[in-house]
Scaffold this active site. Structure first.
Site, mmCIF file in Angstrom:
data_model
loop_
_atom_site.group_PDB
_atom_site.id
_atom_site.type_symbol
_atom_site.label_atom_id
_atom_site.label_comp_id
_atom_site.label_asym_id
_atom_site.label_seq_id
_atom_site.Cartn_x
_atom_site.Cartn_y
_atom_site.Cartn_z
ATOM 1 N N THR A 16 -3.727 -3.208 0.035
ATOM 2 C CA THR A 16 -2.411 -3.412 -0.558
ATOM 3 C C THR A 16 -2.251 -4.844 -1.041
ATOM 4 O OG1 THR A 16 -1.521 -1.702 0.897
ATOM 5 C CG2 THR A 16 0.076 -3.137 -0.170
ATOM 6 N N ILE A 74 -5.718 3.286 2.219
ATOM 7 C CA ILE A 74 -5.433 1.882 1.948
ATOM 8 C C ILE A 74 -4.795 1.241 3.168
ATOM 9 C CG2 ILE A 74 -3.136 2.268 0.929
ATOM 10 C CD1 ILE A 74 -4.047 0.209 -1.302
ATOM 11 N N CYS A 75 -5.071 -0.042 3.357
ATOM 12 C CA CYS A 75 -4.441 -0.833 4.415
ATOM 13 C C CYS A 75 -4.078 -2.175 3.800
ATOM 14 C CB CYS A 75 -5.362 -0.957 5.638
ATOM 15 S SG CYS A 75 -6.906 -1.828 5.325
ATOM 16 N N ALA A 76 -4.064 -3.227 4.587
ATOM 17 C CA ALA A 76 -3.700 -4.539 4.059
ATOM 18 C C ALA A 76 -4.833 -5.140 3.223
ATOM 19 C CB ALA A 76 -3.311 -5.490 5.185
#
Length: 108
Positions: A89, A61-63
């Site tokens: 996120t 997961i990232c932004a």
């Protein structure tokens, strides 16, 4: 091309204890992350892959889902069953799901 998983599908596996790798930068992670996510900034993924399980799915997961695709591609090329979480996120937070702030050590 990275395999992707929806936030809803990820949430089910996360609730069952699936490993989560957050590939954002430390300041982004500290501001708020999926509880239990292990911080592994994108630039460190090639070196950190050896620490990830190969016997179960790993969620990245990232932004928003862009960096996680890159990381999941790299992980898959190293034999890790990795999936990029679509929406990242940001989508997790918008969905009202739990978030942890601060720098906390991962649990495995």
């Amino acid at each position: 091309m990275a395999r992707e998983v929806t936030l809803d599908a990820f949430a089910v596996d996360w609730a069952d204890g699936a490993p989560v790798v957050d590939v954002r930068e430390p300041d982004e992670y500290a501001a708020g992350h999926v509880p239990g996510a292990r911080l592994m900034p994108l630039r460190t993924v090639p070196a950190g892959c050896d620490e990830l399980p190969t016997d179960r799915a790993v969620y990245v997961i990232c932004a928003s889902g862009n960096r996680s695709k890159t990381a999941a591609d790299w992980m898959n090329s190293r034999g890790i069953d990795a999936y990029s979480v679509t929406g990242g996120t940001g989508g997790w937070v918008r969905g009202g799901r739990p978030v942890t702030a601060g720098m906390q050590p991962h649990s495995g």
